[in-house]
Design an enzyme around this catalytic site. Sequence first.
Site, short mmCIF file in Angstrom:
data_model
loop_
_atom_site.label_atom_id
_atom_site.label_comp_id
_atom_site.label_asym_id
_atom_site.label_seq_id
_atom_site.Cartn_x
_atom_site.Cartn_y
_atom_site.Cartn_z
N GLY A 11 0.83 -1.21 0.00
CA GLY A 11 0.00 0.00 0.00
C GLY A 11 0.87 1.25 0.00
N GLN A 12 0.28 2.36 -0.49
CA GLN A 12 1.05 3.61 -0.62
C GLN A 12 1.59 4.08 0.74
OE1 GLN A 12 -0.70 6.53 -3.60
NE2 GLN A 12 -2.55 5.50 -2.88
N ASP A 33 -4.33 -11.47 6.53
CA ASP A 33 -5.49 -11.16 5.70
C ASP A 33 -6.54 -10.52 6.60
OD1 ASP A 33 -7.66 -10.95 4.06
OD2 ASP A 33 -7.78 -13.09 3.55
N LEU A 34 -6.79 -9.24 6.39
CA LEU A 34 -7.73 -8.52 7.26
C LEU A 34 -9.16 -9.04 7.12
CD1 LEU A 34 -6.69 -4.74 7.21
CD2 LEU A 34 -6.04 -6.54 8.79
N TYR A 58 -9.42 -2.07 2.15
CA TYR A 58 -10.04 -2.26 0.84
C TYR A 58 -10.29 -0.86 0.30
CZ TYR A 58 -13.35 -3.85 -2.72
OH TYR A 58 -13.99 -4.11 -3.91
N THR A 98 -10.68 8.22 6.08
CA THR A 98 -10.83 8.97 4.83
C THR A 98 -11.77 10.17 4.93
OG1 THR A 98 -11.69 8.76 2.57
CG2 THR A 98 -12.57 7.23 4.16
N TYR A 122 -17.60 1.95 0.13
CA TYR A 122 -16.24 2.12 0.68
C TYR A 122 -16.28 3.09 1.85
CZ TYR A 122 -11.64 4.33 1.13
OH TYR A 122 -10.49 4.87 1.64
N LYS A 126 -15.44 2.37 5.82
CA LYS A 126 -14.36 3.06 6.55
C LYS A 126 -14.91 3.72 7.81
CE LYS A 126 -10.59 3.55 5.64
NZ LYS A 126 -9.41 2.73 6.05
N TRP A 147 -7.33 11.85 -0.71
CA TRP A 147 -6.81 11.91 -2.09
C TRP A 147 -5.32 11.53 -2.12
CZ3 TRP A 147 -9.03 16.51 -5.38
CH2 TRP A 147 -10.40 16.63 -5.16
N1 LIG Z 1 -5.99 6.02 -1.51
C1 LIG Z 1 -6.66 7.11 -1.15
O1 LIG Z 1 -6.92 8.01 -1.95
C2 LIG Z 1 -7.10 7.30 0.29
C3 LIG Z 1 -7.79 8.46 0.64
C4 LIG Z 1 -8.14 8.65 1.98
C5 LIG Z 1 -7.84 7.68 2.91
N2 LIG Z 1 -7.21 6.54 2.52
C6 LIG Z 1 -6.93 5.53 3.53
O2 LIG Z 1 -5.54 5.55 3.78
C7 LIG Z 1 -5.10 4.20 4.09
C8 LIG Z 1 -3.94 3.83 3.20
O3 LIG Z 1 -4.39 3.86 1.85
P1 LIG Z 1 -3.41 3.54 0.64
O4 LIG Z 1 -3.76 4.50 -0.45
O5 LIG Z 1 -2.03 3.42 1.15
O6 LIG Z 1 -3.95 2.11 0.22
P2 LIG Z 1 -3.54 1.25 -1.07
O7 LIG Z 1 -2.33 1.82 -1.70
O8 LIG Z 1 -4.77 1.06 -1.88
O9 LIG Z 1 -3.14 -0.13 -0.42
C9 LIG Z 1 -4.05 -0.87 0.31
C10 LIG Z 1 -3.28 -1.91 1.07
O10 LIG Z 1 -4.24 -2.68 1.79
C11 LIG Z 1 -3.91 -4.02 1.60
N3 LIG Z 1 -5.08 -4.89 1.72
C12 LIG Z 1 -6.21 -4.85 1.00
N4 LIG Z 1 -7.02 -5.86 1.39
C13 LIG Z 1 -6.36 -6.53 2.37
C14 LIG Z 1 -6.66 -7.66 3.16
N5 LIG Z 1 -7.80 -8.35 3.00
N6 LIG Z 1 -5.75 -8.08 4.07
C15 LIG Z 1 -4.58 -7.43 4.21
N7 LIG Z 1 -4.23 -6.36 3.48
C16 LIG Z 1 -5.13 -5.91 2.58
C17 LIG Z 1 -3.32 -4.11 0.22
O11 LIG Z 1 -2.57 -5.28 0.16
P3 LIG Z 1 -1.97 -5.90 -1.21
O12 LIG Z 1 -0.69 -5.12 -1.41
O13 LIG Z 1 -1.75 -7.33 -0.86
O14 LIG Z 1 -2.99 -5.68 -2.27
C18 LIG Z 1 -2.47 -2.86 0.20
O15 LIG Z 1 -1.22 -3.09 0.79
C19 LIG Z 1 -6.33 3.32 3.97
O16 LIG Z 1 -6.92 3.18 5.23
C20 LIG Z 1 -7.27 4.12 3.09
O17 LIG Z 1 -8.62 3.79 3.34
C21 LIG Z 1 -6.80 6.33 1.23
#
Ligand SMILES: NC(=O)c1ccc[n+]([C@@H]2O[C@H](COP(=O)([O-])OP(=O)(O)OC[C@H]3O[C@@H](n4cnc5c(N)ncnc54)[C@H](OP(=O)(O)O)[C@@H]3O)[C@@H](O)[C@H]2O)c1
Length: 293
Positions: A11-12, A33-34, A58, A98, A122, A126, A147
Amino acid sequence: MTRILVTGTQGQVARALSERGGEIVALGRPELDLAADADFTPLFAPLAPDLIVNAAAYTAVDKAESEPDLAFAVNERGAGRVAKAAAALGVPVIQLSTDYVFAGGLDRPLVETDPTGPAGVYAASKLAGERAVAAATADHVILRTAWVYAPYGANFLRTMLRLASTRDEIGVVADQFGAPTSALDIAEAVLRVAEAMRADPGKRGVYHFAAAGGPVSWADFAEEIFRQSAARGGPAARVKRIATSDYPTPAKRPAWSLLDCGKFRQGFQWTPPDWHDGVATVMDRLAEGGKWA
Ligand SMILES: NC(=O)c1ccc[n+]([C@@H]2O[C@H](COP(=O)([O-])OP(=O)(O)OC[C@H]3O[C@@H](n4cnc5c(N)ncnc54)[C@H](OP(=O)(O)O)[C@@H]3O)[C@@H](O)[C@H]2O)c1
């Protein structure tokens, strides 16, 4: 030094934290696995964390509309299980959340106590995750961000650069407003929160963290991406400013989700960087690597 366990490896935010070095251990699939109906305590215990960051989620906003069970299994019950394990180990947890928990009807920066109203699956999952974490342990910080983009992973910035290599013009919505926030800055914020939580049991609850300088629309963001990319010899395209109604998606998104970060600034003594600077840092990384998307 604080030993931090972060969920998710690719994840990012998880990657941005991991590349900071120090005492950070990332744990993701298949080991964790969450969505699994399991007690995570035995998995976490041997890693002896001082604090847990739940950055895995997710995050497929549109796909979640057709996979609500999985979205809630990961984002609600999974987050709750991570927090329960943290409580069992006697350590604090930072839960990433989020700006999409908000409905989007207010046109001023949103504070932590503003009413929530998630528009899609989603977002609802959350928000349910925030509640599950709070129910599992009082020893939590819920950090709502927005974002998210990084030099890696699936994000809007990289999608724009990829599309620009094959198109002259890209339609981008100009009537949704928020703040594009670099995962690199989120990692810094998380590390500051982690240190503060270790030092002060009073630093608990919900906080907003997003880049400064907004509101920004997706079209504004795209234009800045291409301006900065072109300045570094990268791909660029014209942005056609369109309305949300011109770009229907399965999930509804808030028209306004700009987060007020005053509580974060005061609580953690750090001002979120301006969003233009966040884009510049990520662009520099991409330019250095010579791979744009
Ligand atoms: N992306 C956005 O724009 C955004 C905006 C606001 C808030 N957020 C929040 O910020 C946080 C970090 O987001 P991000 O952008 O870093 O996420 P991301 O890049 O989409 O990565 C999601 C991560 O969650 C893992 N994951 C998904 N399903 C899983 C499961 N069943 N068991 C274990 N791991 C699982 C993925 O694993 P794999 O590598 O194995 O796929 C990946 O490492 C999250 O809580 C997200 O809701 C994100």
